[in-house]
Design a protein around this motif. Structure first.
Motif, PDB file in Angstrom:
ATOM      1  N   UNK A  70       0.847  -1.178   0.000  1.00 58.00           N
ATOM      2  CA  UNK A  70       0.000   0.000   0.000  1.00 58.00           C
ATOM      3  C   UNK A  70       0.890   1.237   0.000  1.00 58.00           C
ATOM      4  N   UNK A  71       0.544   2.225  -0.788  1.00 56.27           N
ATOM      5  CA  UNK A  71       1.257   3.501  -0.792  1.00 56.27           C
ATOM      6  C   UNK A  71       0.675   4.404   0.289  1.00 56.27           C
ATOM      7  N   UNK A  72       1.540   5.057   1.041  1.00 57.91           N
ATOM      8  CA  UNK A  72       1.125   6.015   2.066  1.00 57.91           C
ATOM      9  C   UNK A  72       1.961   7.287   1.893  1.00 57.91           C
ATOM     10  N   UNK A 100      10.813   4.702   1.445  1.00 52.49           N
ATOM     11  CA  UNK A 100      10.697   4.315   2.855  1.00 52.49           C
ATOM     12  C   UNK A 100       9.554   3.327   3.008  1.00 52.49           C
ATOM     13  N   UNK A 101       9.755   2.262   3.792  1.00 51.02           N
ATOM     14  CA  UNK A 101       8.761   1.195   3.883  1.00 51.02           C
ATOM     15  C   UNK A 101       8.835   0.474   5.213  1.00 51.02           C
ATOM     16  N   UNK A 102       7.741  -0.236   5.552  1.00 49.47           N
ATOM     17  CA  UNK A 102       7.719  -1.161   6.688  1.00 49.47           C
ATOM     18  C   UNK A 102       6.630  -2.182   6.422  1.00 49.47           C
ATOM     19  N   UNK A 103       6.670  -3.298   7.168  1.00 45.33           N
ATOM     20  CA  UNK A 103       5.682  -4.363   6.979  1.00 45.33           C
ATOM     21  C   UNK A 103       5.045  -4.760   8.303  1.00 45.33           C
ATOM     22  N   UNK A 104       3.796  -5.219   8.196  1.00 51.53           N
ATOM     23  CA  UNK A 104       3.068  -5.756   9.344  1.00 51.53           C
ATOM     24  C   UNK A 104       2.514  -7.119   8.971  1.00 51.53           C
ATOM     25  N   UNK A 116       6.300   4.602   1.290  1.00 49.11           N
ATOM     26  CA  UNK A 116       6.074   6.033   1.119  1.00 49.11           C
ATOM     27  C   UNK A 116       6.052   6.375  -0.359  1.00 49.11           C
ATOM     28  N   UNK A 117       5.018   7.106  -0.758  1.00 48.07           N
ATOM     29  CA  UNK A 117       4.896   7.533  -2.151  1.00 48.07           C
ATOM     30  C   UNK A 117       6.039   8.484  -2.465  1.00 48.07           C
TER      31      UNK A 117
END
Length: 119
Positions: A70-72, A100-104, A116-117
């Motif tokens: 998902x882009x945020x 920039x990214x993270x996962x859950x 991050x867009x």
């Protein structure tokens, strides 16, 4: 022929708990849908990719899962929001191939990545 990804359905054993997780922990908004589903509002298009696993991912279960991104607008701010709400972070914020990214991991075991867009 080009196709357009239109709908992704993740299966769950407990619809009420899944709805609560996506709305209260991740902050997704629901929209009208059938009684046996929680449908979430989306604000843009989607992309689908076939890729090789990253070094930290299991290679012995290829084909048994999916990576959903998902882009945020701000990955660090969203990470802080979902972490404080109780999300299980499996990969902390870091710079990745799309910014920039993270996962859950959801209670049903689905891996969701938020990136991050890039402007």
């Amino acid at each position: 022929m080009h196709t357009t990804l239109d709908f992704i359905a993740l299966h769950t054993q407990d619809l009420a708990a899944a709805r609560q997780y996506y709305t209260e922990i991740l902050g997704f908004e629901t929209t009208a849908g059938p009684p046996n589903a929680a449908v979430f509002t989306q604000a843009g298009g989607a992309s689908l990719a076939v890729r090789e696993p990253l070094p930290h991912e299991a290679r012995d279960h290829l084909g048994s899962g999916a990576s959903i991104w998902f882009a945020v607008p701000d990955a660090d701010a969203y990470h802080a929001q979902v972490t404080s709400a109780g999300a299980q972070v499996t990969q902390p914020p870091q710079d990745g191939p799309f910014g920039r990214m993270f996962s859950v991991q959801t209670p049903d075991g689905h891996a969701l990545t938020f990136h991050q867009v890039q402007q």
